[in-house]
Design a protein around this motif. Structure first.
Motif, PDB file in Angstrom:
ATOM      1  N   PRO A   1       0.820  -1.221   0.000  1.00 52.28           N
ATOM      2  CA  PRO A   1       0.000   0.000   0.000  1.00 52.28           C
ATOM      3  C   PRO A   1       0.847   1.262   0.000  1.00 52.28           C
ATOM      4  O   PRO A   1       2.026   1.235   0.354  1.00 52.28           O
ATOM      5  N   ALA A   2       0.230   2.359  -0.389  1.00 53.14           N
ATOM      6  CA  ALA A   2       0.867   3.667  -0.266  1.00 53.14           C
ATOM      7  C   ALA A   2       0.737   4.147   1.180  1.00 53.14           C
ATOM      8  O   ALA A   2      -0.190   3.759   1.902  1.00 53.14           O
TER       9      ALA A   2
ATOM     10  N   GLU B   1       9.036   3.660  -0.727  1.00 54.33           N
ATOM     11  CA  GLU B   1       9.461   3.482  -2.113  1.00 54.33           C
ATOM     12  C   GLU B   1       8.587   4.329  -3.032  1.00 54.33           C
ATOM     13  O   GLU B   1       7.357   4.279  -2.958  1.00 54.33           O
ATOM     14  N   ALA B   2       9.221   5.119  -3.906  1.00 58.12           N
ATOM     15  CA  ALA B   2       8.484   6.026  -4.775  1.00 58.12           C
ATOM     16  C   ALA B   2       7.650   5.302  -5.822  1.00 58.12           C
ATOM     17  O   ALA B   2       6.606   5.805  -6.252  1.00 58.12           O
TER      18      ALA B   2
ATOM     19  N   LEU C   1       7.955  -7.347   5.992  1.00 54.64           N
ATOM     20  CA  LEU C   1       8.423  -5.995   6.283  1.00 54.64           C
ATOM     21  C   LEU C   1       7.287  -4.978   6.117  1.00 54.64           C
ATOM     22  O   LEU C   1       6.338  -5.212   5.350  1.00 54.64           O
ATOM     23  N   GLU C   2       7.402  -3.855   6.790  1.00 61.48           N
ATOM     24  CA  GLU C   2       6.452  -2.755   6.625  1.00 61.48           C
ATOM     25  C   GLU C   2       6.943  -1.879   5.472  1.00 61.48           C
ATOM     26  O   GLU C   2       7.924  -1.144   5.600  1.00 61.48           O
ATOM     27  N   ILE C   3       6.292  -1.993   4.340  1.00 64.31           N
ATOM     28  CA  ILE C   3       6.727  -1.329   3.107  1.00 64.31           C
ATOM     29  C   ILE C   3       5.580  -0.494   2.554  1.00 64.31           C
ATOM     30  O   ILE C   3       4.423  -0.950   2.519  1.00 64.31           O
ATOM     31  N   TYR C   4       5.904   0.706   2.097  1.00 68.24           N
ATOM     32  CA  TYR C   4       4.921   1.579   1.454  1.00 68.24           C
ATOM     33  C   TYR C   4       5.439   1.934   0.060  1.00 68.24           C
ATOM     34  O   TYR C   4       6.523   2.497  -0.089  1.00 68.24           O
ATOM     35  N   GLU C   5       4.661   1.573  -0.950  1.00 74.72           N
ATOM     36  CA  GLU C   5       5.001   1.884  -2.332  1.00 74.72           C
ATOM     37  C   GLU C   5       4.224   3.115  -2.797  1.00 74.72           C
ATOM     38  O   GLU C   5       3.338   3.608  -2.096  1.00 74.72           O
TER      39      GLU C   5
ATOM     40  N   LYS D   1      12.389  14.407  10.126  1.00 75.54           N
ATOM     41  CA  LYS D   1      11.059  14.399   9.517  1.00 75.54           C
ATOM     42  C   LYS D   1      11.178  14.143   8.011  1.00 75.54           C
ATOM     43  O   LYS D   1      11.842  14.886   7.285  1.00 75.54           O
ATOM     44  N   ILE D   2      10.532  13.082   7.546  1.00 77.58           N
ATOM     45  CA  ILE D   2      10.506  12.728   6.122  1.00 77.58           C
ATOM     46  C   ILE D   2       9.174  13.191   5.544  1.00 77.58           C
ATOM     47  O   ILE D   2       8.105  12.722   5.968  1.00 77.58           O
ATOM     48  N   ILE D   3       9.232  14.091   4.585  1.00 78.93           N
ATOM     49  CA  ILE D   3       8.025  14.649   3.968  1.00 78.93           C
ATOM     50  C   ILE D   3       7.779  13.914   2.656  1.00 78.93           C
ATOM     51  O   ILE D   3       8.644  13.895   1.771  1.00 78.93           O
ATOM     52  N   THR D   4       6.627  13.293   2.537  1.00 78.08           N
ATOM     53  CA  THR D   4       6.273  12.578   1.314  1.00 78.08           C
ATOM     54  C   THR D   4       5.051  13.239   0.677  1.00 78.08           C
ATOM     55  O   THR D   4       4.437  14.134   1.260  1.00 78.08           O
ATOM     56  N   ASP D   5       4.706  12.767  -0.501  1.00 80.05           N
ATOM     57  CA  ASP D   5       3.516  13.299  -1.172  1.00 80.05           C
ATOM     58  C   ASP D   5       2.231  12.734  -0.567  1.00 80.05           C
ATOM     59  O   ASP D   5       1.135  13.080  -1.008  1.00 80.05           O
TER      60      ASP D   5
END
Length: 495
Positions: A15-16, A52-53, A182-186, A197-201
């Motif tokens: 998931p995103a 992951e972008a 693993l906890e992964i976000y695509e 602080k990591i800023i994502t879209d």
């Protein structure tokens, strides 16, 4: 065309990211270096997630030839000469440790990834003495190297360095197994990082430790990696109908570095490397196919693809603290053409940093190192290339008008009184983009082999429509109104 790895495995989807979250460690980048780092941290019982972008393994991992080896070209005599025997030994043994760690993980966790032990060869058609010197250097550092003139290649060679106990595997099958649990976000693009602080879209992640495994570091400051690396491209054909080759081979002669590596019914046949952005004539795939048919007249091309590699100024990857000033930031980059062993090495090193375990090999890979003898010449060359493409290219007269472009042809044109890049597709539609790389303002060059606009300074790449393909740039090119590149637009202050 998909790589042979993409064609032979179904990768899972994740998931995103949404919202806001705090975590002990966040890894930015879901290639094999990032997933391995998260995997090893999870084995240590640490809390970790991956951002992951695009899709995991969709970047450089999918384009590798997947050689797990300490055979990194004619490097060991060079390292002994330029950084000293002890640091050369650390480099050699860390990579040997990486080869062994793959073997252990795959066996202990029963990972089905077509892992196979084999030998890895460096061959030459005339550099006999250089090969023998490399064997002596490698042996003196504790590596399993010997000299031979016997190979499986379809042509005779002057000699070869043979490393025994190396390996090959299916990188995406391995990645798929390592990612499980693993906890992964695509589909989650990191746009900025401020302190912890990591800023994502899609939201914000706060982390005590942030690991950048994005191939090329996405943050210009601190670290200034754009001053210390460039990128190179290489090309691969997956062939059938060739003679069987059991081991792995790489040519070390200048301008003749062909690569051979089997996988199942295929032979991966590579070469044609060049600095990104310096491929005006193209022809790499044609060259490889011509050579392949010279060796095996009835062979068939089943797949073709390219890869991109970050090249450091002293030939050693940057693995460790992102900079002196950023506590909790870590980076792994500059793997040259040895991404598999370097990915494992970086995962082991960064895991040890985070769990506060001393690693005897950390010093040689530290991004804060200074190898003057090894770096001075390359650093000067990088500066000259950047200056040429940032300033002098702005003064060139455009090559042609858009009306002169044939179908399937790209080039530099005048557009609304400004210099721009254009490509006429097979339907006759002209796609016009800015020639200014949004990373740091260098002038892009047309790559006819892959129909892309490539940055010769730092390696960002864009398709002919201006869509971003490869970092370090983080945004697409402008499309409708190309930026004037005569120097009248003020770039963001960097220093």
């Amino acid at each position: 065309m998909d790589t042979i790895w993409e064609k032979t495995v179904d990768m899972p989807s994740f998931p995103a990211f949404q919202g806001r979250k705090k975590v002990e460690t966040a890894v930015i980048g879901g290639g094999i270096a990032g997933i391995l780092t998260a995997y090893l941290l999870a084995l240590e019982g640490r809390e970790v997630l991956v951002l992951e972008a695009d899709r995991i393994g969709s970047g450089q991992t999918k384009g590798t030839t997947a050689k797990i080896t300490v055979s990194h070209g004619l490097i060991y005599q060079k390292l002994i000469r330029e950084v000293g025997r002890e640091q050369a030994r650390q480099y050699a043994l860390m990579n040997q440790t990486a080869v062994r760690k793959y073997r252990e993980l795959i066996k202990d966790h029963q990972i089905d990834c077509d892992f196979k032990e084999c030998s890895s060869y460096l061959y030459s058609n005339y550099q006999e003495e250089a090969l023998k010197e490399e064997v002596h250097a490698a042996q003196s550092l504790g590596l399993p190297a010997d000299y031979t003139s016997q190979t499986e290649l379809p042509f005779s060679v002057k000699g070869a360095v043979r490393y025994t106990g190396q390996a090959r595997f299916h990188p995406l099958k391995f990645l798929k197994a390592a990612a499980e649990g693993l906890e992964i976000y695509e589909q989650t693009l990191v746009t900025d990082v401020e302190r912890n602080k990591i800023i994502t879209d899609r939201g914000i992640v706060e982390a005590e430790n942030i690991v950048f495994t994005t191939h090329y570091p996405i943050m210009n400051r601190p670290g200034y990696y754009f001053l210390r690396m460039h990128q190179e491209r290489s090309y691969v054909l997956a062939l059938t109908g060739t003679d069987h080759i059991e081991d792995m081979y790489l040519g070390v002669d200048p301008n003749d570095g062909l690569s051979f590596r089997p996988y199942g019914p295929y032979l991966l046949f590579g070469g044609g490397g060049h600095r990104t952005g310096e491929n005006l004539l193209g022809g790499q795939y044609q060259m490889l196919e011509s050579n392949a048919r010279r060796y095996w007249g009835n062979c068939r091309v089943e797949s073709a693809w390219s890869a991109q590699d970050c090249m450091t100024i002293d030939s050693i990857p940057y693995i460790g603290y992102y900079s002196f000033s950023k506590t909790g930031w870590y980076v792994a980059t500059g793997f040259k053409k040895w991404g598999m062993s370097s990915s494992m090495a970086s995962a082991l090193l960064i895991t040890d940093y985070i769990i506060e375990k001393r690693n005897a090999f950390a010093h040689v890979f530290s991004p804060q190192r200074l190898h003057l003898k090894a770096s001075a010449k390359s650093l000067a060359k990088e500066g000259m290339v950047t200056a040429r493409n940032f300033v002098l290219e702005r003064m060139k007269i455009p090559d042609e008008e858009a009306a002169h472009l044939k179908k399937g042809q790209g080039g530099v044109i005048e557009y609304e009184g400004k210099k721009a890049g254009a490509y006429r597709d097979e339907k006759g539609i002209v796609h016009v983009v800015s020639l200014t790389c949004p990373h740091l303002g260098c002038i892009l060059q047309w790559n006819p082999e892959e129909l892309s606009w490539d940055c010769p300074c730092h390696g960002s790449r864009f398709d002919y429509k201006g869509n971003l393909i490869d970092n370090p740039a983080k945004e697409d090119l402008t499309h409708e109104k190309p930026e004037c590149i005569s120097g009248d637009k003020k770039k963001e202050e960097l220093f």
